[in-house]
Scaffold this motif. Structure first.
Motif, PDB file in Angstrom:
ATOM      1  N   GLY A   1      36.407  49.902  38.417  1.00 59.90           N
ATOM      2  CA  GLY A   1      37.337  49.742  37.310  1.00 59.90           C
ATOM      3  C   GLY A   1      38.696  49.211  37.713  1.00 59.90           C
ATOM      4  N   LEU A   2      38.733  48.348  38.722  1.00 59.08           N
ATOM      5  CA  LEU A   2      39.993  47.790  39.210  1.00 59.08           C
ATOM      6  C   LEU A   2      40.306  46.469  38.508  1.00 59.08           C
ATOM      7  CD1 LEU A   2      39.472  48.342  43.053  1.00 59.08           C
ATOM      8  CD2 LEU A   2      40.770  49.812  41.479  1.00 59.08           C
ATOM      9  N   THR A   3      41.587  46.130  38.469  1.00 64.24           N
ATOM     10  CA  THR A   3      42.032  44.829  37.976  1.00 64.24           C
ATOM     11  C   THR A   3      42.998  44.218  38.971  1.00 64.24           C
ATOM     12  OG1 THR A   3      41.809  45.495  35.657  1.00 64.24           O
ATOM     13  CG2 THR A   3      43.212  43.589  36.127  1.00 64.24           C
ATOM     14  N   ALA A   4      42.707  43.000  39.417  1.00 60.86           N
ATOM     15  CA  ALA A   4      43.619  42.246  40.273  1.00 60.86           C
ATOM     16  C   ALA A   4      44.445  41.321  39.398  1.00 60.86           C
ATOM     17  CB  ALA A   4      42.842  41.452  41.315  1.00 60.86           C
TER      18      ALA A   4
ATOM     19  N   ARG B   1      44.335  50.323  38.353  1.00 58.56           N
ATOM     20  CA  ARG B   1      43.264  50.953  37.580  1.00 58.56           C
ATOM     21  C   ARG B   1      43.933  51.545  36.355  1.00 58.56           C
ATOM     22  NH1 ARG B   1      41.505  54.112  41.070  1.00 58.56           N
ATOM     23  NH2 ARG B   1      39.600  53.044  41.765  1.00 58.56           N
ATOM     24  N   GLY B   2      43.714  50.895  35.225  1.00 62.35           N
ATOM     25  CA  GLY B   2      44.452  51.287  34.035  1.00 62.35           C
ATOM     26  C   GLY B   2      45.928  50.989  34.226  1.00 62.35           C
ATOM     27  N   ASP B   3      46.766  51.990  33.972  1.00 63.61           N
ATOM     28  CA  ASP B   3      48.209  51.808  34.132  1.00 63.61           C
ATOM     29  C   ASP B   3      48.693  52.142  35.539  1.00 63.61           C
ATOM     30  OD1 ASP B   3      48.463  51.065  31.466  1.00 63.61           O
ATOM     31  OD2 ASP B   3      48.804  53.134  30.795  1.00 63.61           O
ATOM     32  N   ALA B   4      47.810  52.646  36.377  1.00 57.41           N
ATOM     33  CA  ALA B   4      48.207  53.084  37.724  1.00 57.41           C
ATOM     34  C   ALA B   4      48.070  51.932  38.717  1.00 57.41           C
ATOM     35  CB  ALA B   4      47.356  54.259  38.172  1.00 57.41           C
ATOM     36  N   VAL B   5      49.148  51.642  39.417  1.00 50.71           N
ATOM     37  CA  VAL B   5      49.120  50.599  40.449  1.00 50.71           C
ATOM     38  C   VAL B   5      48.552  51.193  41.730  1.00 50.71           C
ATOM     39  CG1 VAL B   5      50.503  49.037  41.855  1.00 50.71           C
ATOM     40  CG2 VAL B   5      51.049  49.337  39.429  1.00 50.71           C
ATOM     41  N   VAL B   6      47.488  50.593  42.232  1.00 47.82           N
ATOM     42  CA  VAL B   6      46.827  51.049  43.447  1.00 47.82           C
ATOM     43  C   VAL B   6      47.421  50.363  44.679  1.00 47.82           C
ATOM     44  CG1 VAL B   6      44.617  51.199  44.658  1.00 47.82           C
ATOM     45  CG2 VAL B   6      44.716  51.522  42.168  1.00 47.82           C
ATOM     46  N   SER B   7      47.748  49.080  44.546  1.00 49.50           N
ATOM     47  CA  SER B   7      48.318  48.309  45.650  1.00 49.50           C
ATOM     48  C   SER B   7      49.127  47.163  45.045  1.00 49.50           C
ATOM     49  CB  SER B   7      47.213  47.755  46.564  1.00 49.50           C
ATOM     50  OG  SER B   7      47.734  46.903  47.570  1.00 49.50           O
ATOM     51  N   SER B   8      50.193  46.778  45.714  1.00 54.96           N
ATOM     52  CA  SER B   8      50.999  45.640  45.251  1.00 54.96           C
ATOM     53  C   SER B   8      51.480  44.863  46.458  1.00 54.96           C
ATOM     54  CB  SER B   8      52.190  46.119  44.415  1.00 54.96           C
ATOM     55  OG  SER B   8      53.069  46.909  45.210  1.00 54.96           O
ATOM     56  N   ASN B   9      51.917  43.622  46.208  1.00 51.47           N
ATOM     57  CA  ASN B   9      52.361  42.788  47.323  1.00 51.47           C
ATOM     58  C   ASN B   9      53.305  41.716  46.789  1.00 51.47           C
ATOM     59  OD1 ASN B   9      52.361  42.171  50.076  1.00 51.47           O
ATOM     60  ND2 ASN B   9      50.124  42.305  50.206  1.00 51.47           N
TER      61      ASN B   9
END
Length: 1024
Positions: free
Chosen positions: A852-855, A905-913
């Motif tokens: 359920g991830l979004t890039a 995943r949804g509104d939660a940021v898992v990783s950013s760059n």
């Protein structure tokens, strides 16, 4: 091989002017190759016996463009003749010129003095004795005597006062000659006085024959052996007069004691090391201590004198008797001193520390120099003390009592060499078998019967045991005979990124008549490493999951071996915060138990080298038996640590055959279930760099195809740490103190600042741009592993001293941009831009299945405006790399613009760059046009027990992007930085109007009695 052959010519000289050939050798093939590569040995016979002070080697081969000599040995009728080195104390100061020159001494505090003694080699005929309070303004107190002698004494009519005393020389006695001063002595009153730490109190267990007295602090004294006429028997008698010796720091090297006593300047700062005599400290030294021993508690009690580490060799004396020897820098000493001790009385302990037999010469890193050298012949020792490209030569080579000294007691049976191993029925991890082993030593002349008790977590197993008189028995407990050692639903020890590193408490004891004779306690974990070298590539699994190493190399823990448990915990906690799951103990140069304890607690796997640098940085050890004896004892010491994951014989080369075979056998027998490789960079693993800043695409185009043990880039510290590294005057222009602290001028790092960012004309701007280079390089090294994911250890993750080169945090525990670049690139689940393919990649090293991830990818212009974006859904499996988006760069972008990526995943940021991107590759100079912007900060500070928790919300209130925004915790009153401290992120980019919170954790003890506050800094921030 050179087609036209090669020729060596050896010449001798007594004056460095006239040279006479004494021998030559020619050939076409390299003889006596140590291994495939550039390292070989050549023997050159002289035409006749030669008698010269200096010898010169010239080499000619038409196809060879560069060469160097790692080791030179001279022989007289097959007997080695020692070459240059600190083999006799003859230090002197020499001026650079022959005009007005000066040298001063820092007395450490304001003092009064009335006499100055000078011992010249080349004297000044005119000059003055001067005094100062600040080493800036000088007052003349006496002219230099107009005598012809080399020994001068200046007596003042009235005492002078000041902290600094200077000899000003204005005219040499010999026209055009340099001044050479052998000794400057100042006599007077005042100055710092070393105060010994109070002696420890014995720890006694009520139900045991055991007690332990730490022999740190107290009455330790230190003196150069050449200044002591007495022998060990005399020195170790109670009442021996040693009050005028130096106060010794134990544990601590000789050099540490002199530093703590105020007798030398801090060798880590600026170029102070030039003022410290290597010849003086490359000598034997006596340590001496008097202590009061506890009374004998029970009949048959034994007293043990324990040394956890000395360097290089030691002779031990107690109460007028020889106790024994310790040979090697990593060998423990354990001596039964029951017959020699004065229970409940005063005891005298003397330790003669022997200098290294082959210390080699100091390296002047302000000029081209070589790593390592002759000191390798003395291995096991602290070989890097000879000097490397990441550390300067340590005066005296770190000889001394570097680890703990204790007096312990036991009953008649001692518990030795414990071993706990665990196995899992993989892939099933819901159960585990625990195997426990120990050797019981009966110290008495009659058989001993009792109970061997083993505790593992909540499990207790007891078995009756009888040991024959003066003998040993190995006891082994297994689940087959002790069902409690079959653990159901165990808590596993996992490396960083895989789970929590759970540790079980272990206690092994031998009990006689309900009283503990001896016991040992430690922590270990339930985990199982497995290994494969199929296809010539090393792969590792932990508890059934493939282990992808992300971490770095440690050289030394600290230049003078001053780390203790607190520092090791801080360093390993930083590694855990950076998502680093492996540390390579390079050439085994870290020897403290606390290092492994901290790795265990923080889930950091240890790649354990033995004590062999590569063949061209250090010769093979002279004594293979000594080497293997140290290796055996060291394995017995560390083998229960859950963090131990891999053993390696040599850095970038194969050990000598007897050593290689011996190490392989020792590891197999003493650490069952582990794995040994001969070389850190050959066979199933790779290495050899690169060690410099590279364009981002390089890391992807040259991704290693094996587990890669070394890749690095400089990491320049922030301005606060730079001020603690060298004086302001040495910072700009960058002069000789920069290479002294490991940063050389012919460095692509400087080119990157000049070419990629437009250069700078002052140190503050240059250092600010350096943070961009730091961040990109350290992030890029890890991101480039996405293709093969076989593991990377950067060179290096940890600094040994104030360095400007290879590190992720600095010597002072400050975290600059490189730290956060590494932390970003090493994330277990990570979104990144592949600079070679322009793809957005999602890399999952160890995060398990993520659904359920979004890039999401954005291109933003130099003003922060959005110019392009794209999103893609995905699921991510562990040990995988996916490319869900291809970057596009629309027309009309500024020469420098930005890439911003998020994985959510949804509104939660898992990783950013976030990346700078140029219309031309590596052209980031467009950021120089950015205006200053205001970043507002709102901070809450709360104390929770012994820690402070800080949250700072940053808001870009300007109309342009704010780059490299950094929150920094400082002490409220002094403004001094608080280090160590953990930040969840830093050196961030804020678009106009954007907000982001940074959270900080730090210990109250590091705030040193002050409340913390936050200072906000950044590349283009307006003055706050």
């Amino acid at each position: 091989m050179p087609a036209t052959g090669w020729t060596y010519v050896i010449s001798g000289s007594d004056d460095h002017v006239t040279w006479k050939e004494v021998g030559r050798s020619s050939g076409t093939n390299w003889p006596d190759m140590k291994q495939e590569g550039p390292s070989f040995v050549q023997s050159i016979a002289f035409t006749a016996p030669a008698h010269s002070r200096s010898y010169r080697i010239s080499f000619s081969a038409q196809e060879i463009h560069s060469w160097s000599v790692a080791e030179l040995e001279l022989f007289d009728r097959n007997r080695e003749v020692r070459v240059a080195g600190p083999n006799r104390f003859a230090s002197a100061w020499m001026s650079a010129g022959s005009g007005e020159e000066w040298v001063y001494v820092d007395l450490g505090a304001d003092c009064s003095f009335d006499r100055v003694a000078l011992t010249w080699i080349r004297r000044a005929s005119e000059g003055a004795i001067q005094v100062s309070d600040d080493a800036k303004g000088w007052q003349t107190v006496h002219a230099l005597p107009a005598t012809a002698g080399l020994n001068e004494e200046v007596r003042l009519a009235q005492p002078a006062h000041g902290r600094y005393v200077r000899v000003l020389m204005t005219k040499p006695a010999e026209a055009g000659a340099n001044y050479i001063l052998n000794e400057l002595e100042v006599f007077g009153r005042g100055g710092p006085v070393a105060v010994p730490k109070a002696a420890a109190v014995p720890r006694v267990a009520a139900d045991s024959s055991q007690s332990t007295l730490s022999l740190t602090g107290g009455n330790w004294r230190l003196q150069r052996a050449s200044l002591v006429e007495a022998d060990g028997v005399q020195i170790s008698n109670p009442g021996f007069a040693a009050a005028d010796w130096m106060v010794a720091t134990v544990p601590g090297t000789v050099l540490t004691s002199y530093l703590n006593d105020g007798a030398i300047a801090n060798p880590d700062f600026g170029d102070n090391q030039y003022a410290i005599s290597d010849a003086f400290f490359c000598a034997d030294f006596w340590y001496r201590n008097e202590f009061r021993a506890p009374p004998t508690a029970t009949a048959g009690q034994h007293f043990w004198l324990n040394f956890d580490g000395i360097n290089w060799k030691a002779e031990i004396y107690l109460n007028g008797h020889s106790v024994g020897r310790i040979d090697g820098g990593y060998m423990r000493g354990r001596f039964d001193v029951t017959a020699l001790l004065h229970p409940h009385g005063v005891n005298a302990l003397a330790v003669r520390i022997s200098r290294n037999a082959n210390p080699g010469s100091t390296k002047d890193k302000a000029a081209p120099t070589l790593n390592g050298g002759a000191l390798g012949r003395d291995n096991p020792t602290y070989h890097a003390s000879a000097g490397w490209d990441w550390i300067s030569t340590i005066r005296g080579r770190n000889t001394g009592i570097w680890s703990n000294v204790t007096l312990a007691t036991s009953g008649g049976v001692a518990v030795e060499d414990p071993l706990v191993t665990t196995t899992l029925p993989l892939p099933d991890t819901t159960q585990a078998d625990v195997r426990i082993q120990a050797t019981l030593r009966n110290l008495d002349s009659q058989p001993a019967s009792g109970v061997f008790r083993a505790r593992f977590g909540d499990v207790t197993v007891e078995v009756p045991v009888t040991i024959e008189a003066e003998s040993t028995k190995t006891v082994t407990l297994t689940p087959s005979s002790n069902a409690a050692l079959h653990i159901v639903n165990p808590k596993l020890w996992w490396p960083v990124g895989y789970g929590e590193p759970y540790l079980y408490a272990v206690n092994l004891a031998f009990i006689v008549n309900s009283k503990i004779s001896d016991s040992t306690s430690f922590q270990t974990g339930i985990r199982q490493f497995t290994y494969s070298e199929d296809g010539g590539t090393l792969k590792i699994w932990v508890n059934g999951r493939r282990f992808i190493a992300r971490g770095g190399n440690w050289g030394f823990p600290e230049s003078m071996l001053r780390y203790r448990a607190r520092e090791y915990e801080a360093a390993m906690r930083y590694h855990r915060d950076e998502h680093f799951n492996m540390v390579r103990n390079w050439v085994g140069q870290t020897g403290d138990e606390a290092f492994y304890d901290a790795a265990d607690r923080n889930g950091v796997v240890i790649w354990q080298d033995f004590w062999l640098a590569n063949p061209w940085d250090g010769p093979n050890p002279d004594d293979n038996d000594l080497f293997l004896a140290n290796a055996r004892d060291y394995l017995l010491r560390i083998r229960n640590h859950a963090s131990l994951g891999l053993f390696c014989g040599r850095n970038e080369g194969i050990p000598p055959q007897p050593v290689d075979d011996g190490l392989r056998s020792l590891v197999a027998n003493l650490e069952p279930g582990s794995h040994y490789i001969s070389s850190s960079a050959d066979g199933p693993v790779s290495g050899h760099g690169p060690y410099r800043v590279e364009p981002l695409h390089y890391y992807f185009n040259h991704a290693p195809v094996k587990f890669h043990s070394e890749m690095g880039a400089p990491n320049v510290v922030d301005m606060d740490s730079l001020r603690r590294t060298m004086p302001e005057a040495a910072m700009w222009p960058q002069g000789t103190q920069w290479p002294l602290h490991d940063f050389h001028g012919n460095n692509p790092f400087k080119t990157a600042i000049d070419h990629d960012y437009g250069g700078a004309d002052n140190i503050a701007d240059w250092d600010g741009l350096a943070q961009f280079v730091d961040y990109d390089a350290y992030r890029g090294m890890y991101e480039g592993q996405s293709k093969n994911r076989l593991g990377l250890l950067i060179w290096m993750s940890h600094p040994a001293w104030p360095s400007l080169l290879w590190q992720t945090y600095d010597y002072f525990f400050a975290t600059d941009a490189g730290y956060y670049g590494a932390k970003k690139g090493a994330e277990p689940l990570h979104i990144q831009w592949n600079a070679a393919t322009n793809a957005v990649e999602v890399v999952n090293d160890s995060a398990g299945l993520q659904t359920g991830l979004t890039a999401h990818a954005e291109v933003r212009d130099i003003d922060g405006s959005l110019k392009w974006e794209k999103s893609a859904p995905l699921d991510s499996s562990e040990d995988s790399t996916q490319s869900p988006i291809q970057m596009e760069f629309p027309a009309g972008l500024a020469r420098t613009h930005f890439i911003r990526l998020t994985l959510s995943r949804g509104d939660a940021v898992v990783s950013s760059n976030f990346y700078l991107h140029g219309m031309e590759e590596q052209d980031y100079s467009g950021i120089r046009t950015l205006p200053r912007v205001k970043v507002e900060a709102r901070t809450t500070v709360a104390r929770k027990g012994t820690e402070w928790r800080i949250a700072t919300e940053l808001h870009n209130a300007g109309t342009a992007p704010a780059l490299m925004v950094r929150a920094r915790a400082v002490r409220d009153r002094s403004g001094d930085p608080i280090q160590p401290a953990l930040y969840d992120d830093n050196y961030i980019a804020l678009m106009p109007g954007e907000r982001k919170a940074i959270h900080v954790e730090l210990k109250d003890e590091d705030a040193r009695g002050e409340r913390p506050r936050i200072v906000v800094e950044g590349y283009n921030l307006a003055v706050q």
